[in-house]
Design a protein around this motif. Structure first.
Motif, PDB file in Angstrom:
ATOM      1  N   UNK A   1       4.427   7.625   2.127  1.00 29.56           N
ATOM      2  CA  UNK A   1       5.014   6.390   2.632  1.00 29.56           C
ATOM      3  C   UNK A   1       4.368   5.181   1.953  1.00 29.56           C
ATOM      4  N   UNK A   2       5.058   4.070   2.020  1.00 30.80           N
ATOM      5  CA  UNK A   2       4.555   2.770   1.567  1.00 30.80           C
ATOM      6  C   UNK A   2       4.697   1.781   2.708  1.00 30.80           C
ATOM      7  N   UNK A   3       3.828   0.771   2.704  1.00 34.46           N
ATOM      8  CA  UNK A   3       3.896  -0.240   3.760  1.00 34.46           C
ATOM      9  C   UNK A   3       3.247  -1.519   3.255  1.00 34.46           C
ATOM     10  N   UNK A   4       3.515  -2.607   3.956  1.00 38.19           N
ATOM     11  CA  UNK A   4       2.906  -3.892   3.654  1.00 38.19           C
ATOM     12  C   UNK A   4       1.910  -4.248   4.739  1.00 38.19           C
TER      13      UNK A   4
ATOM     14  N   UNK B   1       0.839  -1.204   0.000  1.00 39.64           N
ATOM     15  CA  UNK B   1       0.000   0.000   0.000  1.00 39.64           C
ATOM     16  C   UNK B   1       0.873   1.252   0.000  1.00 39.64           C
ATOM     17  N   UNK B   2       0.334   2.328  -0.533  1.00 40.89           N
ATOM     18  CA  UNK B   2       1.030   3.612  -0.534  1.00 40.89           C
ATOM     19  C   UNK B   2       0.046   4.726  -0.230  1.00 40.89           C
ATOM     20  N   UNK B   3       0.581   5.794   0.348  1.00 42.37           N
ATOM     21  CA  UNK B   3      -0.201   7.005   0.592  1.00 42.37           C
ATOM     22  C   UNK B   3       0.501   8.163  -0.104  1.00 42.37           C
ATOM     23  N   UNK B   4      -0.243   8.845  -0.961  1.00 40.64           N
ATOM     24  CA  UNK B   4       0.257  10.001  -1.690  1.00 40.64           C
ATOM     25  C   UNK B   4      -0.462  11.249  -1.209  1.00 40.64           C
TER      26      UNK B   4
ATOM     27  N   UNK C   1      -8.384   8.805   7.383  1.00 38.59           N
ATOM     28  CA  UNK C   1      -7.393   8.987   8.435  1.00 38.59           C
ATOM     29  C   UNK C   1      -8.031   9.555   9.694  1.00 38.59           C
ATOM     30  N   UNK C   2      -7.486   9.141  10.830  1.00 39.19           N
ATOM     31  CA  UNK C   2      -7.796   9.814  12.083  1.00 39.19           C
ATOM     32  C   UNK C   2      -6.986  11.108  12.134  1.00 39.19           C
ATOM     33  N   UNK C   3      -7.314  11.984  13.068  1.00 38.10           N
ATOM     34  CA  UNK C   3      -6.616  13.270  13.151  1.00 38.10           C
ATOM     35  C   UNK C   3      -5.170  13.090  13.611  1.00 38.10           C
TER      36      UNK C   3
ATOM     37  N   UNK D   1      -6.409  -0.375  11.840  1.00 36.42           N
ATOM     38  CA  UNK D   1      -5.758   0.930  11.739  1.00 36.42           C
ATOM     39  C   UNK D   1      -4.247   0.720  11.689  1.00 36.42           C
ATOM     40  N   UNK D   2      -3.578   1.603  10.962  1.00 36.13           N
ATOM     41  CA  UNK D   2      -2.123   1.533  10.833  1.00 36.13           C
ATOM     42  C   UNK D   2      -1.512   2.851  11.273  1.00 36.13           C
ATOM     43  N   UNK D   3      -0.565   2.767  12.216  1.00 30.80           N
ATOM     44  CA  UNK D   3       0.113   3.945  12.733  1.00 30.80           C
ATOM     45  C   UNK D   3       1.397   4.166  11.935  1.00 30.80           C
ATOM     46  N   UNK D   4       1.498   5.257  11.168  1.00 24.36           N
ATOM     47  CA  UNK D   4       2.683   5.458  10.318  1.00 24.36           C
ATOM     48  C   UNK D   4       3.948   5.750  11.115  1.00 24.36           C
ATOM     49  N   UNK D   5       3.829   6.157  12.366  1.00 23.08           N
ATOM     50  CA  UNK D   5       5.013   6.457  13.178  1.00 23.08           C
ATOM     51  C   UNK D   5       5.611   5.182  13.754  1.00 23.08           C
TER      52      UNK D   5
END
Length: 383
Positions: free
Chosen positions: A323-326, A305-308, A337-339, A354-358
């Protein structure tokens, strides 16, 4: 209740107003949650007048919008019979446990199904769903103040109740120019005739617009940002057709006109090879979430997955991969997205995650397979 206790002890010579200067009272009150403010309206007449004042409501909203802890996720869950099971509210600080469950919705009957159109400044636009996807009834609702308003029926309603295959696109946004909340509805008829109408909260009425819609928007959820409603649309019949082309359709809520935002060739190429493409908003930026393949080297299927994000609003060349992630399993949908930046998604059409990008951590959400989600902020804005 320390504020209320002190205000009852310390009175001015008038016997009604606290000794605190009015500006200091406003600075204190605007930092409080809505539930406390509703109780503090009973402290004295001046506090009630302050809390009910539209300027204070705006100040409280501005302060609430700056604090990510005031962000919530509202979930409508459905059972197999399409009857509402529960309405749960999740704090952005803990998506694994609802802060409120079994929320009473004053206009919801157990025999009806509802869905979210969107939310804006704490107001939620809810529509009653029917088999053809048309919103039979709509409501504006603030669950924190427990106030709601039934949206007046449009004169067009009777026109297409007897017509099959009518597609409907709906959006909800705020007109900052006139301080008004509006609902946009686009009706697509089988004979290629489009009708557009706008509901104004300030006048409690619908108006028809004489305009041309740039593209078919009914299958895409709307995203409100920068005073515009947005839809990511395809110019082909199929999103995954080779050579896919598309754009972002805009509706300016203030001027009530449509426009179209082009996408760069490079970004169109990214979208054309993606299995899932969803438009959203992240930190006041337009965002696109994509699933563009399966990761190799895993015993079980993993989605890539990717977020642009669009760094410069309105500039097609500014789309940048954030970012990209699996993700373990097949990602079959995104819910925005949540805030705090966490991305909500659906795995295998069955599991909310839910996925935390940090931290890179995935969290399974306690949601049913059939649910509708909307992110909201706490506010005093009344419908």
């Amino acid at each position: 209740m320390a504020l209320a206790y002190r205000s009852n002890r310390v009175r001015s010579s008038s016997g009604d107003d606290p000794k605190l200067p009015h500006d200091a009272v406003v600075e204190i009150l605007k930092r409080l949650p809505v539930g406390s403010l509703l109780r503090f309206r009973c402290v004295c007449r001046s506090w009630r007048s302050t809390i009910d004042d539209p300027d204070f409501v705006a100040h409280h909203l501005s302060h609430s919008a700056l604090d990510a802890s005031n962000g919530y996720l509202l979930c409508l869950d459905w059972d197999e019979g399409d009857d509402p099971v529960r309405y749960s509210l999740f704090s952005s600080e803990s998506l694994t446990r609802p802060s409120m469950s079994q929320i009473e919705i004053p206009f919801a009957a157990s025999s009806k199904r509802f869905g979210f159109v969107g939310s804006c400044n704490g107001l939620i636009c809810v529509r009653e769903m029917s088999g053809d996807g048309y919103a039979r009834s709509m409501y504006l609702w603030n669950l924190f103040t427990r106030k709601h308003r039934a949206v007046r029926r449009s004169s067009l309603d009777s026109k297409f109740r007897s017509i099959y295959n009518v597609h409907v696109a709906v959006g909800f946004g705020f007109d900052a120019r006139s301080n008004d909340y509006k609902i946009l509805r686009i009706l697509y008829f089988p004979d290629d005739i489009n009708l557009v109408e706008v509901y104004s909260l300030s006048t409690d009425s619908w108006r028809s617009l004489e305009c041309e819609v740039p593209a078919f928007c009914a299958y895409s959820p709307s995203v409100f940002l920068n005073g515009n409603l947005h839809w990511l649309v395809s110019k082909n019949d199929d999103l995954w057709t080779e050579g896919w082309s598309g754009s972002i359709v805009l509706f300016d809520v203030a001027s009530e006109v449509f426009d179209e935002m082009a996408l760069s060739k490079e970004f169109l190429q990214v979208l054309s090879i993606s299995k899932e493409v969803v438009l959203s908003a992240l930190n006041n930026l337009l965002a696109v979430c994509t699933v563009h393949g399966e990761a190799v080297g895993h015993p079980q299927p993993h989605s890539v997955c990717s977020v642009w994000v669009m760094r410069d609003y309105g500039v097609p060349e500014s789309w940048t991969k954030l970012y990209s992630f699996e993700a373990c399993g097949q990602v079959t949908g995104f819910d925005g997205f949540m805030r705090n930046g966490e991305l909500l998604m659906l795995i295998d059409d069955d599991e909310g995650v839910s996925w935390n990008p940090i931290t890179g951590q995935f969290t399974i959400l306690p949601l049913s397979r059939q649910s509708d989600l909307v992110t909201i902020i706490e506010s005093l804005v009344s419908p």
